[in-house]
Design a protein around this motif. Structure first.
Motif, PDB file in Angstrom:
ATOM      1  N   VAL A  73      57.445  35.350  45.343  1.00 56.56           N
ATOM      2  CA  VAL A  73      56.862  34.423  44.373  1.00 56.56           C
ATOM      3  C   VAL A  73      55.671  33.688  44.982  1.00 56.56           C
ATOM      4  CG1 VAL A  73      57.280  32.321  43.032  1.00 56.56           C
ATOM      5  CG2 VAL A  73      59.003  34.142  43.084  1.00 56.56           C
ATOM      6  N   LEU A  74      55.832  33.232  46.227  1.00 58.65           N
ATOM      7  CA  LEU A  74      54.743  32.532  46.908  1.00 58.65           C
ATOM      8  C   LEU A  74      53.541  33.450  47.120  1.00 58.65           C
ATOM      9  CD1 LEU A  74      56.788  30.486  49.545  1.00 58.65           C
ATOM     10  CD2 LEU A  74      55.800  29.675  47.398  1.00 58.65           C
ATOM     11  N   ILE A  75      53.815  34.707  47.456  1.00 56.33           N
ATOM     12  CA  ILE A  75      52.722  35.665  47.629  1.00 56.33           C
ATOM     13  C   ILE A  75      51.996  35.886  46.302  1.00 56.33           C
ATOM     14  CG2 ILE A  75      52.171  38.081  48.131  1.00 56.33           C
ATOM     15  CD1 ILE A  75      54.329  38.030  50.276  1.00 56.33           C
ATOM     16  N   LEU A  76      52.754  35.944  45.206  1.00 58.38           N
ATOM     17  CA  LEU A  76      52.129  36.094  43.894  1.00 58.38           C
ATOM     18  C   LEU A  76      51.159  34.955  43.604  1.00 58.38           C
ATOM     19  CD1 LEU A  76      55.088  37.236  41.618  1.00 58.38           C
ATOM     20  CD2 LEU A  76      52.937  38.443  41.921  1.00 58.38           C
ATOM     21  N   ILE A  77      51.560  33.730  43.917  1.00 68.04           N
ATOM     22  CA  ILE A  77      50.698  32.571  43.675  1.00 68.04           C
ATOM     23  C   ILE A  77      49.410  32.687  44.479  1.00 68.04           C
ATOM     24  CG2 ILE A  77      50.504  30.074  43.965  1.00 68.04           C
ATOM     25  CD1 ILE A  77      53.538  29.916  43.467  1.00 68.04           C
ATOM     26  N   THR A  78      49.542  33.031  45.764  1.00 70.51           N
ATOM     27  CA  THR A  78      48.348  33.107  46.612  1.00 70.51           C
ATOM     28  C   THR A  78      47.449  34.277  46.221  1.00 70.51           C
ATOM     29  OG1 THR A  78      49.584  34.389  48.280  1.00 70.51           O
ATOM     30  CG2 THR A  78      49.505  32.007  48.556  1.00 70.51           C
ATOM     31  N   VAL A  79      48.042  35.409  45.845  1.00 68.08           N
ATOM     32  CA  VAL A  79      47.238  36.552  45.422  1.00 68.08           C
ATOM     33  C   VAL A  79      46.503  36.230  44.120  1.00 68.08           C
ATOM     34  CG1 VAL A  79      47.331  38.925  44.573  1.00 68.08           C
ATOM     35  CG2 VAL A  79      48.580  38.306  46.632  1.00 68.08           C
ATOM     36  N   GLY A  80      47.157  35.515  43.202  1.00 67.93           N
ATOM     37  CA  GLY A  80      46.482  35.097  41.977  1.00 67.93           C
ATOM     38  C   GLY A  80      45.259  34.256  42.278  1.00 67.93           C
ATOM     39  N   ALA A  81      45.413  33.314  43.225  1.00 60.84           N
ATOM     40  CA  ALA A  81      44.272  32.485  43.628  1.00 60.84           C
ATOM     41  C   ALA A  81      43.184  33.328  44.274  1.00 60.84           C
ATOM     42  CB  ALA A  81      44.742  31.399  44.596  1.00 60.84           C
ATOM     43  N   LEU A  82      43.581  34.274  45.109  1.00 59.02           N
ATOM     44  CA  LEU A  82      42.612  35.122  45.797  1.00 59.02           C
ATOM     45  C   LEU A  82      41.806  35.980  44.815  1.00 59.02           C
ATOM     46  CD1 LEU A  82      42.920  37.009  49.081  1.00 59.02           C
ATOM     47  CD2 LEU A  82      42.557  38.386  47.049  1.00 59.02           C
TER      48      LEU A  82
END
Length: 482
Positions: A78-87
């Motif tokens: 879930v945390l990776i999803l958030i950061t990838v969305g921002a990226l």
């Protein structure tokens, strides 16, 4: 007698079959007949499993603890999803993704595009150890190039995901690779060597298939006018230059140096903000805003607008909800003993290497199907079936290899798993649309089964004694603690 507590027990095989049938009916009915969101189907399934748990004597508190533990096991995704969305949002705004698409259109021939996509994504995932990071960077760029060439997007997505999971399965930097080696007590290098016997032929055959399709199908149907229009639109909207490729190179280098994924991807998103402000003329606060809201563009070319109007943390909210619900369902099924009963039933049937291989694939797949995450699948695949490998004196390297084949590889095949949801949302192609083109994945499964039933590359231990001890199972086979 009324005050006596009901002793908890495992569900019967028939009760488990009933729950699984009802789960499939709920999923099919909500999605296909009622056209309701898949999130509602999963949420409804929670209460189906809770009902079974109460029926067999479990307390609600134990079921809720299982639900929360299931969610906890997948929070990293879930945390990776958030950061990838921002990226994704900042890399589009910073001209990074548009530059990659532009240069890709300039140098990649349509005939070899699918093969090039497979190779580029495989190399990226091997260097970084992350299929999510690969799809969120190189993957969306390849989707843009393929769309400009007019190549069917499910086919492009199949090449992207096939390449992305080469590294997720084989890279020593991959969390699932490390986790599987640890769970099976196999040295990570030996684990990777064992998988090469399967992944090497699978990757070679998949490469030939993508080359064949590229030359005899794609090459005859590409309209380069569309690609030229896309290049013109990109030049008109963004500052296209070689230094736009610096942030991806930095992120890949950091991941290759074994830096943690979440802060590394977040740093990559910050670089996108800097690039947007410094090279694209976007006000600094607006550039930061793209990490949350995503990027918006009106180029006048519909398919380019569809591709580039994306990204941002907000774009991942529905995906995050879906993954949390799927993880919770998996935790409930584990707490209710459903997964245990399924796998114990399979173990009684598995009396040779071929059947044992098949049971590991099924047990790992159940972790994705009912647990919603690769992390769950490598646990169900390895821990629940490992006693059969001991009983048959099969080397644990075979167990670790089979666990990855049934767990890591099948993750993007399940529409509500973390991998399936992430790939569908990030690449803009539904799971069922790209599923037929996951040729590397299907080949890994087929070759794994072939080795199991023919005895090829199945190694046996010699000079070692193993003691069967079924009483040490992590779940009591007769009763639960209510």
């Amino acid at each position: 007698m009324r005050g006596l507590k009901k002793e908890a027990r495992l569900p019967t095989v028939y009760e488990v079959i009933g729950v699984l049938i009802l789960f499939i009916v709920i999923m099919f009915g909500f999605i296909n007949l009622l056209e309701l969101p898949i999130q509602l189907a999963l949420f409804t399934s929670w209460f189906m499993v809770i009902g079974l748990g109460l029926w067999i004597g479990l307390r609600y508190k134990k079921l809720q603890d299982g639900l929360l533990q299931g969610i906890s096991n997948g929070l990293e995704a879930v945390l990776i999803l958030i950061t990838v969305g921002a990226l994704i949002g900042t890399w589009i705004a910073g001209g990074i993704v548009p530059s990659i698409i532009y240069y890709g259109l300039s140098v990649i021939s349509p005939n070899i595009f699918l093969f090039a996509t497979l190779i580029i994504c495989a190399l990226t995932s091997l260097a970084t150890g992350t299929s999510f990071g690969t799809a969120g960077t190189a993957g969306i760029a390849m989707i843009g190039i393929g769309q400009s060439f007019g190549i069917p997007l499910p086919l492009v997505a199949g090449a992207v995901i096939s390449g992305a999971y080469v590294g997720d399965k084989l890279s020593p930097l991959s969390d699932t690779t490390v986790m599987t080696a640890s769970l099976t007590k196999v040295d990570i290098i030996e684990h990777i060597k064992s998988m090469l016997y399967v992944s090497g032929p699978a990757f070679g055959i998949a490469s030939l298939l993508f080359i064949f399709v590229g030359f005899f199908y794609v090459g005859n149907s590409v309209d380069l006018t569309r690609a030229e229009e896309a290049m013109g639109a990109l030049q008109g909207q963004f500052n296209i230059s070689w230094y736009m490729l610096v942030p991806p190179l930095i992120v890949i280098a950091l991941l290759a140096m074994k830096q943690p994924s979440i802060p590394t991807i977040t740093f990559g998103a910050f670089l996108g903000v800097i690039w947007g402000f410094a090279f694209q003329g976007i006000p600094f606060l607006d550039a930061i805003q793209t990490s949350y809201q995503g990027y918006s563009i009106d180029s006048g070319i519909e398919f380019m607008d569809t591709l580039l109007n994306s990204g941002g943390m907000v774009s991942m909210l529905e995906v995050i909800l879906l993954i949390l619900l799927a993880l919770g369902l998996g935790g409930l099924m584990e707490a209710a003993g459903i997964l245990h009963v399924i796998c114990q039933t399979l173990l009684k049937w598995a009396d040779n290497a071929g059947k044992t291989t098949l049971t590991t694939l099924i047990a790992a797949f159940f972790g994705n199907f009912f647990g919603g995450a690769a992390y769950v699948s490598v646990i169900t695949g390895s821990k629940i079936t490992e006693e059969n490998y001991d009983r048959l004196n099969i080397d644990k390297r075979v167990l670790s290899r089979n666990t990855e084949a049934g767990g890591t590889i099948t993750t993007p095949m399940v529409p509500w798993s973390d991998g399936g949801v992430f790939m569908a949302v990030t690449l803009g192609v539904s799971t069922m649309a790209y599923l037929p083109f996951l040729w590397f994945h299907f080949l890994v499964i087929i070759i794994t089964l072939l080795y199991g039933f023919t005895g090829k590359f199945i190694w046996y231990t010699k000079g070692k004694e193993y003691t069967e001890n079924y009483e040490d199972s992590t779940v009591n086979t007769t009763k639960f603690e209510a």
